[in-house]
Design a protein around this motif. Structure first.
Motif, PDB file in Angstrom:
ATOM      1  N   ASN A  34       0.692  -1.237   0.083  1.00 25.99           N
ATOM      2  CA  ASN A  34      -0.005   0.162  -0.032  1.00 25.99           C
ATOM      3  C   ASN A  34       0.778   1.215   0.160  1.00 25.99           C
ATOM      4  O   ASN A  34       0.329   2.361  -0.588  1.00 25.99           O
ATOM      5  CB  ASN A  34      -1.107  -0.075   1.224  1.00 25.99           C
ATOM      6  CG  ASN A  34      -1.774  -1.223   1.176  1.00 25.99           C
ATOM      7  OD1 ASN A  34      -2.306  -1.488   0.207  1.00 25.99           O
ATOM      8  ND2 ASN A  34      -2.534  -1.344   2.228  1.00 25.99           N
ATOM      9  N   ASP A  35       1.979   1.150   0.401  1.00 26.45           N
ATOM     10  CA  ASP A  35       2.943   2.269   0.456  1.00 26.45           C
ATOM     11  C   ASP A  35       3.642   2.648  -0.840  1.00 26.45           C
ATOM     12  O   ASP A  35       4.351   3.699  -0.911  1.00 26.45           O
ATOM     13  CB  ASP A  35       3.879   2.277   1.459  1.00 26.45           C
ATOM     14  CG  ASP A  35       4.904   1.036   1.615  1.00 26.45           C
ATOM     15  OD1 ASP A  35       4.940   0.354   0.490  1.00 26.45           O
ATOM     16  OD2 ASP A  35       5.709   0.654   2.402  1.00 26.45           O
TER      17      ASP A  35
ATOM     18  N   ASP B   3      -2.715   0.869   7.323  1.00 28.13           N
ATOM     19  CA  ASP B   3      -1.777   1.035   5.950  1.00 28.13           C
ATOM     20  C   ASP B   3      -1.318   0.051   5.556  1.00 28.13           C
ATOM     21  O   ASP B   3      -0.849  -0.411   4.213  1.00 28.13           O
ATOM     22  CB  ASP B   3      -0.681   2.121   6.013  1.00 28.13           C
ATOM     23  CG  ASP B   3       0.333   2.031   6.860  1.00 28.13           C
ATOM     24  OD1 ASP B   3      -0.043   1.232   8.067  1.00 28.13           O
ATOM     25  OD2 ASP B   3       1.378   2.488   6.649  1.00 28.13           O
TER      26      ASP B   3
END
Length: 112
Positions: free
Chosen positions: A51-52, A76
């Motif tokens: 997701n980053d 996250d």
């Protein structure tokens, strides 16, 4: 009577071997690093993205099936996908040294 003693010993050994097999199978399913990875890599883990934006979740060993339980997981790190088996999966390096607590991706079990 000797036959009954031998049969009893055989049954004891068989039960012991089956118990060991069940225990080893359970350990392999509890999220230990690398356990179960090969079964899911090609069709599922290889397609997961972090997701980053820092690349894939998986580094050929990082992902594995795991048991789910109530523990804090940063939002996250949770991928909004459902695993083919509907179960929980985690992608993380071996949890030693500076990697202790590092997570790349977490796939929650389906609610259905």
């Amino acid at each position: 009577m000797e036959f009954l003693g031998s049969r009893s010993n055989f049954i004891t050994l068989l039960v012991g071997a089956l118990s060991l097999f069940v225990c080893v199978s359970a350990v392999a399913q509890e999220g230990y690093y690398g356990a179960g990875h090969d079964n899911w890599h090609q069709g599922f883990y290889s397609k997961l993205k972090r997701n980053d934006g820092k690349g894939p979740c998986c580094n050929l060993m990082d992902c594995r099936p795991t048991q789910s339980r109530m523990v804090p997981v940063p939002n996250d790190k949770i991928n909004n996908v459902v695993a083919p088996d509907g179960g929980a999966h985690v992608c993380a390096p071996r949890q030693v040294g500076p990697n202790k607590g590092v997570l790349f991706c977490v796939i929650l079990p389906s609610e259905g």
